[in-house]
Design an enzyme around this catalytic site. Structure first.
Site, mmCIF file in Angstrom:
data_model
loop_
_atom_site.group_PDB
_atom_site.id
_atom_site.type_symbol
_atom_site.label_atom_id
_atom_site.label_comp_id
_atom_site.label_asym_id
_atom_site.label_seq_id
_atom_site.Cartn_x
_atom_site.Cartn_y
_atom_site.Cartn_z
ATOM 1 N N HIS A 43 84.723 59.639 41.035
ATOM 2 C CA HIS A 43 84.534 59.158 42.413
ATOM 3 C C HIS A 43 85.530 58.053 42.759
ATOM 4 C CE1 HIS A 43 80.604 61.232 43.138
ATOM 5 N NE2 HIS A 43 80.522 61.145 41.826
ATOM 6 N N ASN A 117 74.773 62.768 46.079
ATOM 7 C CA ASN A 117 75.907 63.642 46.384
ATOM 8 C C ASN A 117 75.578 64.490 47.614
ATOM 9 O OD1 ASN A 117 77.665 62.899 44.322
ATOM 10 N ND2 ASN A 117 76.916 64.457 42.902
ATOM 11 N N HIS A 308 74.515 51.355 41.341
ATOM 12 C CA HIS A 308 73.839 51.454 40.049
ATOM 13 C C HIS A 308 72.478 52.095 40.273
ATOM 14 C CE1 HIS A 308 72.398 50.758 36.156
ATOM 15 N NE2 HIS A 308 72.142 49.471 36.193
ATOM 16 N N TYR A 331 76.070 53.217 34.854
ATOM 17 C CA TYR A 331 76.603 52.554 36.054
ATOM 18 C C TYR A 331 76.814 51.058 35.860
ATOM 19 C CZ TYR A 331 76.205 56.883 38.605
ATOM 20 O OH TYR A 331 76.382 58.179 39.012
#
Ligand code: HDD
Length: 678
Positions: A43, A117, A308, A331
């Site tokens: 990403h 997503n 996160h 994360y």
């Protein structure tokens, strides 16, 4: 201190060597040398914006004590970052890929990050496979080719050997992987999460974002061209819409599943490669998200934002989804390397609005000046502060799930149906969506050098649907599977097809109007105004920038020179009347290509008067053109013979109406354009 200039370094004589003493030059260059931080491992390419979320009412209170979801008087500030997954920071926006849709809610109870997503499932169901999957999809390690593409050997090698990827690969080969705009794509939390109410009762939940402008995609040929014409296409689109005050908006929906139904499905709720079909558990709308402010500084905000999955607030909790459990580790870990230390939550974009009281101290880039003598609990010296037991009424309580079991490295049998939902997706597509998928599989596998890779994937597709496999195989030079190995279950979920949720709006759609000297100013003005009234963005394109003179000799300002733009950057095209204007355009290769390409990509095309002649002359075929001034609309091509000065009043209104319908339909999928050169 102030300095006079920093154009020249300090040197021993005008032409002499630079002096080490020039601390100013050294500092300037040193800072520059350290400007880059590692890009996100996935990403890396993204764009972000600020906005707010507000729930419609308090009806979720029965299920959750999260205030931002249940108090309609609360407007929770948010920052959202959209992204592609595989490409580097500087890669093109319109590649075939999943899009990230990560939302940070700055709630009064703490930051909640919904890191989702635009597809509701994932490639793998256990996070331990994530490094393998990402290594496979990223550029190949020996030569770092290809950039931001899934069409290469290693990804498809992985897919052929890892059938749990198949459901997600169906989504990735579908139009969902080519969003027209971040503003026109859905978002999904993907995992089954848990809502927890004030009494501690849990309810499984799936989160959905639905765009108010509808879910729309580009076509493959178009995306590839945009990647060259405007690699920032999606980023620019988001930025421009917000600057223009056309604020992107989504509705948040939830699927709620009582814990008593945990085992009521023929798949495992903890398996992130599965959806809960909307027909089985309806999506209940609960609130809206609006993005209304662009960041001031890309690096400080969009690059440094740190999402996160473990940033949760009271009222929301995890499940034992093994993908989610791994994310909850990854994360935080990734921000430590990416943002250079443990204090990244103090960066303005990450800072919570909720007050922070803890004993975390020091570390790189510490910018809080913690006061007082104690930084430990328990203490008596500071009256127990900052973290006195029982000091806060709204504390996060971990959901008390009972767990037991032997330590074991083995996936449950309930995760092992890899094909049924891939088949469900295929069954749910319209004919044109299926055609796009078959072409996508043919393109992607056709780029694989290793024939064994191609054959293994086709073999896997045969487990999804025999027809799919037999349609893909001949395109990629491998034998079509002779037999069906798994009968298609025949079930479908209509909500999965984008074409089942049409939208009527043309707000923010971009319409190109091709003009040259001699254009019919009256007809033009009526259509342009009509489209703008409906919220469309209309731009006049001419062979040269500046202005053109209409047939009455009036100057009409031009928005763009044709050669700086391309049809792929617009949703629709209009060719107005004006014999000399049309002559000029017909002799201009950019203009001819522009119209034909828009036609090929099934976009709404409109023309009036002599503009219709242009369509005929350049080879727009197999559509019915108007024979008289009545408005003809066929396969997304809207025409009338109304000549210069005649397209006014009611006729103009009807023409605009028909054109707007074509634009709102997004594409005229029934139009066959295979013969039009790409
Ligand atoms: Fe992830 C970034 C979404 C699985 C590890 N992920 C990242 C971003 C999104 C997602 C939207 C970008 C956030 C931003 O804009 O900064 N990821 C997902 C979804 C997943 C998923 C929807 C499955 C349901 N991710 C996943 C797994 C792992 C990671 C299984 C590791 C075990 N993801 C990361 C990461 C990233 C990341 C390495 C890279 C940069 C970052 O986190 O901040 O930690």
């Amino acid at each position: 201190m102030r300095i006079g200039q920093d154009d020249d370094s300090l040197s021993a004589g005008e032409r002499g060597p630079t002096l080490l003493e020039d601390f100013h030059a050294r500092e300037k260059i040193t800072h520059f040398d350290h400007e880059r931080i590692p890009e996100r491992v996935v990403h890396a390419r993204g764009a972000g914006a600020y906005g707010y979320f507000e729930p419609y009412d308090d009806s979720l209170r029965e299920y959750t004590c999260a205030e931002f979801l249940t108090d309609p008087s609360t407007r929770t500030p948010v920052f959202v970052r959209f992204s592609t997954v595989a490409g580097s920071r500087g890669s093109a926006d319109t590649v075939r890929d999943v899009r990230g849709f990560a939302t940070k809610f700055y709630t009064r109870q703490g930051n909640y990050d919904l890191v989702g997503n635009n597809m509701p499932v994932f490639f793998i169901h256990d996070g331990i496979k994530f490094p393998d999957f990402v290594h496979a999809v990223k550029p190949e390690p020996h030569n770092e080719i290809p950039q931001a593409q899934s069409a290469h050997d290693t990804l498809w090698d992985f897919v052929g050997l890892q059938p749990e990827t198949l459901h997600m690969m169906m989504w990735l080969m579908s139009d969902r992987a080519l969003p027209r705009s971040y503003r026109m794509m859905q978002g999904f939390g993907v995992h089954t999460f848990r809502l927890v109410n004030a009494a501690g009762r849990g309810t499984f939940v799936k989160f959905h974002w639905k765009p108010v402008l509808g879910t729309h995609s580009l076509v493959w040929d178009e995306t590839q061209k945009i990647a060259g014409k405007d690699p920032d296409f999606n980023r620019r689109d988001l930025w421009d819409a917000i600057e223009a005050g056309q604020y992107p908006e989504w509705e948040l929906g939830v699927q709620l599943i009582p814990e008593s139904d945990e085992f009521a499905f023929d798949f495992d709720l903890l398996d992130a490669t599965k959806i809960v079909p909307e027909e089985r558990v309806p999506v209940r709308p609960v609130g809206r998200l609006v993005l209304d402010r662009n960041p001031e500084n890309f690096f400080a905000e969009t690059e440094q934002v740190a999402f996160h999955t473990a940033n949760i607030v009271p009222g929301i909790d995890f499940t034992n989804d093994p993908l989610l459990q791994a994310r909850n580790f990854s994360y935080l870990d990734t921000q430590l390397i990416r943002l250079g230390g443990p204090n990244f939550s103090q960066l303005p974009v990450n800072r919570p609005v909720a007050p922070v009281h803890h004993n975390q101290r020091d570390g790189y880039h510490q910018s809080t000046i913690n006061t007082g003598k104690t930084s430990y609990t328990k203490n008596a010296l500071s009256g127990g502060c900052p973290v006195a037991d029982g000091a806060f009424p709204e504390v996060f309580e971990h959901y008390q799930e009972k767990v037991e079991g032997a330590k074991i490295r083995r996936r449950a049998e309930s995760f092992k149906d890899y094909y049924s939902q891939a088949t469900l997706f295929w069954n749910s597509m319209s004919d044109v969506e299926r055609e796009h998928m078959v072409s996508a599989f043919r393109f992607e596998l056709g780029k694989c050098v290793d024939m064994g890779v191609r054959a293994r994937v086709v073999e896997q597709l045969n487990h999804v649907d025999h027809e799919l496999a037999t349609r893909v195989a001949p395109g990629v030079g491998v034998p079509a599977p002779a037999e069906e190995v798994r009968p298609n279950h025949g079930a479908s979920s209509p909500a999965l097809s984008q074409l089942n949720a049409p939208t009527a709006t043309i707000a923010t759609r971009k319409v190109a109007v091709l003009v040259a000297d001699g254009v019919d100013g009256t007809g033009l003005a009526g259509v342009v105004d009509g489209l703008r009234e409906r919220g469309a963005i209309v731009e006049l394109l001419a062979p040269a920038d500046g202005s053109v003179r209409d047939s009455a000799g009036t100057e009409v300002p031009v928005d763009r020179a044709l050669n700086t733009m391309a049809s792929v950057l617009y949703d629709a095209v209009l060719v107005p009347c004006g014999p000399s204007s049309v002559e000029t355009l017909a002799a201009d290769g950019y203009a001819v290509h522009f119209v034909l390409e828009a036609f090929k990509h099934a976009k709404a095309v409109a023309a009036f008067g002599s503009g219709v002649d242009l369509l005929r002359r350049i080879g727009v075929r197999e559509v019915r053109f108007a024979e008289d001034t009545n408005v003809e609309s066929d396969l997304g091509v809207v025409t009338t013979t109304a000549a210069a000065g005649d397209l006014t009043g009611e006729l103009s209104a009807r023409f605009v109406e028909a054109f707007a319908d074509g634009i709102a339909a997004h594409r005229a999928w029934a139009r066959r354009t295979d013969g039009v050169p790409a």
